[in-house]
Design a protein around this motif. Structure first.
Motif, PDB file in Angstrom:
ATOM      1  N   GLN A  31       0.827  -1.201   0.000  1.00 43.39           N
ATOM      2  CA  GLN A  31       0.000   0.000   0.000  1.00 43.39           C
ATOM      3  C   GLN A  31       0.868   1.260   0.000  1.00 43.39           C
ATOM      4  O   GLN A  31       0.532   2.262  -0.642  1.00 43.39           O
ATOM      5  CB  GLN A  31      -0.938   0.008   1.209  1.00 43.39           C
ATOM      6  N   ALA A  32       1.991   1.211   0.715  1.00 45.75           N
ATOM      7  CA  ALA A  32       2.897   2.365   0.744  1.00 45.75           C
ATOM      8  C   ALA A  32       3.481   2.616  -0.640  1.00 45.75           C
ATOM      9  O   ALA A  32       3.622   3.768  -1.066  1.00 45.75           O
ATOM     10  CB  ALA A  32       4.021   2.129   1.752  1.00 45.75           C
ATOM     11  N   VAL A  33       3.808   1.551  -1.356  1.00 39.38           N
ATOM     12  CA  VAL A  33       4.308   1.685  -2.729  1.00 39.38           C
ATOM     13  C   VAL A  33       3.224   2.299  -3.612  1.00 39.38           C
ATOM     14  O   VAL A  33       3.485   3.215  -4.397  1.00 39.38           O
ATOM     15  CB  VAL A  33       4.740   0.311  -3.295  1.00 39.38           C
ATOM     16  N   ASN A  59      -7.635   4.843 -11.279  1.00 43.12           N
ATOM     17  CA  ASN A  59      -6.896   4.102 -12.312  1.00 43.12           C
ATOM     18  C   ASN A  59      -5.452   3.863 -11.885  1.00 43.12           C
ATOM     19  O   ASN A  59      -4.888   2.782 -12.112  1.00 43.12           O
ATOM     20  CB  ASN A  59      -6.914   4.868 -13.633  1.00 43.12           C
ATOM     21  N   ALA A  60      -4.846   4.876 -11.267  1.00 39.82           N
ATOM     22  CA  ALA A  60      -3.451   4.765 -10.841  1.00 39.82           C
ATOM     23  C   ALA A  60      -3.281   3.685  -9.785  1.00 39.82           C
ATOM     24  O   ALA A  60      -2.371   2.850  -9.866  1.00 39.82           O
ATOM     25  CB  ALA A  60      -2.965   6.109 -10.306  1.00 39.82           C
ATOM     26  N   ILE A  61      -4.153   3.688  -8.785  1.00 45.37           N
ATOM     27  CA  ILE A  61      -4.073   2.699  -7.707  1.00 45.37           C
ATOM     28  C   ILE A  61      -4.338   1.294  -8.232  1.00 45.37           C
ATOM     29  O   ILE A  61      -3.617   0.337  -7.901  1.00 45.37           O
ATOM     30  CB  ILE A  61      -5.073   3.047  -6.581  1.00 45.37           C
ATOM     31  N   ASN A  62      -5.373   1.143  -9.054  1.00 49.17           N
ATOM     32  CA  ASN A  62      -5.695  -0.178  -9.601  1.00 49.17           C
ATOM     33  C   ASN A  62      -4.561  -0.698 -10.475  1.00 49.17           C
ATOM     34  O   ASN A  62      -4.237  -1.898 -10.439  1.00 49.17           O
ATOM     35  CB  ASN A  62      -6.997  -0.113 -10.409  1.00 49.17           C
ATOM     36  N   PHE A  63      -3.956   0.188 -11.259  1.00 51.96           N
ATOM     37  CA  PHE A  63      -2.839  -0.210 -12.115  1.00 51.96           C
ATOM     38  C   PHE A  63      -1.693  -0.755 -11.263  1.00 51.96           C
ATOM     39  O   PHE A  63      -1.127  -1.812 -11.559  1.00 51.96           O
ATOM     40  CB  PHE A  63      -2.361   0.987 -12.939  1.00 51.96           C
ATOM     41  N   THR A  64      -1.362  -0.026 -10.192  1.00 52.97           N
ATOM     42  CA  THR A  64      -0.259  -0.451  -9.317  1.00 52.97           C
ATOM     43  C   THR A  64      -0.607  -1.743  -8.604  1.00 52.97           C
ATOM     44  O   THR A  64       0.232  -2.663  -8.519  1.00 52.97           O
ATOM     45  CB  THR A  64       0.078   0.643  -8.297  1.00 52.97           C
ATOM     46  N   HIS A  65      -1.818  -1.847  -8.064  1.00 54.90           N
ATOM     47  CA  HIS A  65      -2.214  -3.068  -7.350  1.00 54.90           C
ATOM     48  C   HIS A  65      -2.138  -4.287  -8.273  1.00 54.90           C
ATOM     49  O   HIS A  65      -1.677  -5.358  -7.862  1.00 54.90           O
ATOM     50  CB  HIS A  65      -3.624  -2.915  -6.792  1.00 54.90           C
ATOM     51  N   ASN A  66      -2.605  -4.126  -9.504  1.00 53.91           N
ATOM     52  CA  ASN A  66      -2.567  -5.238 -10.451  1.00 53.91           C
ATOM     53  C   ASN A  66      -1.125  -5.613 -10.798  1.00 53.91           C
ATOM     54  O   ASN A  66      -0.796  -6.795 -10.932  1.00 53.91           O
ATOM     55  CB  ASN A  66      -3.324  -4.873 -11.736  1.00 53.91           C
ATOM     56  N   TYR A  93       9.868  -1.922  -7.848  1.00 53.43           N
ATOM     57  CA  TYR A  93       8.525  -1.904  -8.434  1.00 53.43           C
ATOM     58  C   TYR A  93       8.021  -0.473  -8.583  1.00 53.43           C
ATOM     59  O   TYR A  93       7.267  -0.163  -9.494  1.00 53.43           O
ATOM     60  CB  TYR A  93       7.556  -2.733  -7.587  1.00 53.43           C
ATOM     61  N   HIS A  94       8.448   0.383  -7.676  1.00 56.86           N
ATOM     62  CA  HIS A  94       8.089   1.795  -7.752  1.00 56.86           C
ATOM     63  C   HIS A  94       8.537   2.354  -9.113  1.00 56.86           C
ATOM     64  O   HIS A  94       7.763   2.992  -9.825  1.00 56.86           O
ATOM     65  CB  HIS A  94       8.778   2.541  -6.609  1.00 56.86           C
ATOM     66  N   ALA A  95       9.789   2.101  -9.463  1.00 52.84           N
ATOM     67  CA  ALA A  95      10.333   2.600 -10.728  1.00 52.84           C
ATOM     68  C   ALA A  95       9.730   1.876 -11.920  1.00 52.84           C
ATOM     69  O   ALA A  95       9.439   2.495 -12.959  1.00 52.84           O
ATOM     70  CB  ALA A  95      11.857   2.453 -10.728  1.00 52.84           C
ATOM     71  N   GLU A  96       9.527   0.570 -11.801  1.00 49.38           N
ATOM     72  CA  GLU A  96       8.980  -0.204 -12.915  1.00 49.38           C
ATOM     73  C   GLU A  96       7.550   0.217 -13.244  1.00 49.38           C
ATOM     74  O   GLU A  96       7.184   0.341 -14.421  1.00 49.38           O
ATOM     75  CB  GLU A  96       9.022  -1.698 -12.590  1.00 49.38           C
TER      76      GLU A  96
END
Length: 278
Positions: A85-87, A155-162, A129-132
């Protein structure tokens, strides 16, 4: 008989106090040793910068490009201790802070992401993963994060979670922010950064005053961010960060402090390499 029991109780209490005192002494000694070691690493790094003129091709130091996600990630980690979640929150803060800017050439302004990995840091993946995700989201899937050119938190959060889920990184959804919560969080965070010249070396003092980090954690992070703010060399800073992380890893600091420090430094190292402000 009662007197005997009382005496035994008193002796037991004294031994318990003595044992606690020894543990506290050991903990203080470990903290002092870690601070001393990192102080030496930092001073050596700062000394290596003296007299060196930055390359004329280097960009101006632009902390507003990358400090928001370092601070957002740190704040969310301090709150819940949930790396995933922090990422996610840190990445969203970065995307919002830089939404009007062009992503670094080929998605990475510094070295290739894989070349700045610190394999010894067990939380290196948080920064990697932050950079990727930034690289993927800001170039390949940019329209998904910025539909019609406007940043979309959901969209940003869902993209990162996925993305994290596809790499077997679990994110506790119960800690997830709503869009309104994120906007309020982001506004408060930006205000904090602006009031402190976008310098994390100042911000961590406030976190200590609020009781969110310990004095030892603050001292280490303050030295770390002072080195970051003073640096005029990308590769030199990356090597300094890795050396500092390894010192923390090999110290006798508590596992809780190690995780906080290693998470923050992994995020900072990969993030600054990505945006490359030097």
């Amino acid at each position: 008989m009662k007197k005997y029991i009382n005496i035994v109780s008193i002796v037991t209490f004294i031994l318990l106090i003595s044992s606690c005192s020894e543990e506290i002494t050991k903990e203080i000694s470990a903290e002092n040793k870690a601070i001393e070691e990192i102080s030496k690493i930092t001073n050596d790094f700062l000394a290596s910068l003296e007299g060196k003129i930055p390359s004329p091709n280097s960009k101006a130091f632009e902390p507003n490009d990358f400090i928001p996600d370092i601070e957002a990630g740190l704040e969310e980690y301090m709150k819940n201790g949930d790396v995933g979640q922090a990422v996610s929150v840190g990445i969203a803060a970065s995307q919002k802070a830089t939404s009007g800017q062009v992503c670094p050439a080929n998605g990475n302004g510094g070295n290739p992401i894989g070349s700045v990995i610190n394999a010894a840091n067990p939380l290196d993946y948080a920064g990697r993963y932050h950079a990727e995700v930034l690289e993927d989201a800001l170039i390949i899937h940019r329209n998904q994060i910025y539909p019609n050119g406007v940043f979309n938190f959901t969209n940003a959060i869902n993209f990162t979670h996925n993305y994290l889920a596809s790499n077997n990184i679990y994110v506790n959804s119960t800690n997830a922010m709503t869009e309104s919560e994120f906007n309020a969080f982001y506004a408060n965070m930006i205000s904090l950064l602006q009031n402190n010249d976008y310098k994390m070396s100042k911000v961590v003092r406030i976190h200590e005053n609020e009781g969110r980090i310990s004095s030892t954690e603050r001292q280490i992070l303050e030295m770390y961010f002072l080195a970051q703010e003073s640096s005029n060399t990308l590769n030199g800073y990356i090597q300094y960060s890795i050396q500092t992380e390894n010192s923390i890893l090999n110290s006798n600091l508590s596992s809780k402090s190690k995780d906080l420090l290693l998470f923050t430094m992994a995020t900072a190292r990969h993030d600054i390499n990505f945006w490359n402000p030097y």
